[in-house]
Design an enzyme around this catalytic site. Structure first.
Site, PDB file in Angstrom:
ATOM      1  CB  CYS A  90      -0.844   0.018   1.106  1.00 15.27           C
ATOM      2  SG  CYS A  90      -1.405   1.676   1.878  1.00 15.27           S
ATOM      3  CD  GLU A  91       0.054   4.968  -4.213  1.00 20.37           C
ATOM      4  OE1 GLU A  91       0.760   4.489  -5.050  1.00 20.37           O
ATOM      5  OE2 GLU A  91      -0.830   6.005  -4.541  1.00 20.37           O
ATOM      6  CG  HIS A  92      -2.254   5.900   0.510  1.00 17.69           C
ATOM      7  ND1 HIS A  92      -3.861   5.275  -0.022  1.00 17.69           N
ATOM      8  CD2 HIS A  92      -2.017   6.776  -0.229  1.00 17.69           C
ATOM      9  CE1 HIS A  92      -3.922   6.105  -0.947  1.00 17.69           C
ATOM     10  NE2 HIS A  92      -2.926   7.000  -1.336  1.00 17.69           N
ATOM     11  CG  HIS A  93      -1.094   3.335   5.548  1.00 16.13           C
ATOM     12  ND1 HIS A  93      -2.318   3.075   4.787  1.00 16.13           N
ATOM     13  CD2 HIS A  93      -1.728   4.228   6.403  1.00 16.13           C
ATOM     14  CE1 HIS A  93      -3.289   3.908   5.233  1.00 16.13           C
ATOM     15  NE2 HIS A  93      -2.701   4.770   6.133  1.00 16.13           N
ATOM     16  CD  GLN A 131      -8.098  -4.302  -3.693  1.00 19.94           C
ATOM     17  OE1 GLN A 131      -7.936  -4.264  -2.501  1.00 19.94           O
ATOM     18  NE2 GLN A 131      -9.195  -5.115  -4.254  1.00 19.94           N
ATOM     19  CG  HIS A 159      -5.858  -3.287   1.706  1.00 15.36           C
ATOM     20  ND1 HIS A 159      -5.076  -2.361   0.779  1.00 15.36           N
ATOM     21  CD2 HIS A 159      -6.592  -3.742   0.875  1.00 15.36           C
ATOM     22  CE1 HIS A 159      -5.689  -2.422  -0.208  1.00 15.36           C
ATOM     23  NE2 HIS A 159      -6.465  -3.533  -0.241  1.00 15.36           N
ATOM     24  CB  CYS A 161      -2.788   0.163   6.038  1.00 16.20           C
ATOM     25  SG  CYS A 161      -3.559  -0.030   4.438  1.00 16.20           S
TER      26      CYS A 161
END
Ligand SMILES: [Zn+2]
Length: 199
Positions: A90-93, A131, A159, A161
């Site tokens: 996940c590119e955010h976390h 995703q 996920h 996260c």
């Protein structure tokens, strides 16, 4: 972006040149409340760095190219490859998300090897992702290389996260869909995909 160099044999050199990243990871360990120099954590920054280069191997290839080995086959019916396992980030976390991709297309003269579809999925998964984008990139690769009458991709993933922090929903999973061509135009093509998927 030195770390994204195309030569995998340079891995050792890259790691050696990444002292500042390792120092940053030591700071992170301190910030979290532990001692980066204690026995179990001593080698961790190095291992994390090495692992990140593995998680992002997909940047060092063009995943579409796996599909370029095509065959002329007179087959106009749905080809569905189910349960292609993948692991992504996940590119955010920077937390893992993983699950299965189901990839279907209705050929228009060109078909590709079934294992090639798995390699292509892997190439897009091994990047910093969300995703939704992963689902679209897989569909676009099929569209561009195989020029089929339609493409449909469904991804089901968990996920970390969402599981490990904040709203701790351990059993939640996320489904995303991308449809092109006849799958977008004709309800019965979509139904056929879903019927085969659930069988
Ligand atoms: Zn996330």
């Amino acid at each position: 972006m030195e770390l994204l160099d195309n030569d995998p044999t340079n891995l050792g050199k890259k790691l050696a040149q990444s002292e500042n990243i390792m120092d940053g990871l030591k700071d992170l360990i301190r910030l979290c409340g532990d001692d980066p120099d204690r026995n179990g954590l001593e080698e961790t920054p190095f291992r994390v760095l090495k692992a990140f280069l593995e998680y992002t191997e997909g940047y060092r290839e063009d995943p579409k190219e796996h599909l370029e080995k095509v065959f002329d086959v007179d087959h106009q019916e749905l080809v569905l490859v189910k349960n292609i396992e993948f692991h992504s980030m996940c590119e955010h976390h920077f937390a893992p998300f993983f699950g299965v991709a189901h990839v279907g297309y209705i050929p228009n003269e060109k078909i590709t090897g079934l294992s090639k579809i798995g390699r292509m999925v892997e190439g897009y998964a091994k990047r910093f992702q969300v995703q939704e984008r992963l689902t679209n990139q897989i569909a676009e690769a099929i569209e561009e290389i195989l020029e089929p009458n339609g493409t449909m991709v469904v991804i089901e993933a968990k996920h970390m996260c969402m599981c490990g922090r904040g709203i701790k929903k351990v059993n939640s999973s996320t489904t995303t869909t991308s449809v092109r061509g006849v799958f977008a135009e004709k309800g019965e093509s979509k139904m056929e995909f879903l019927t085969l998927l659930n069988r």
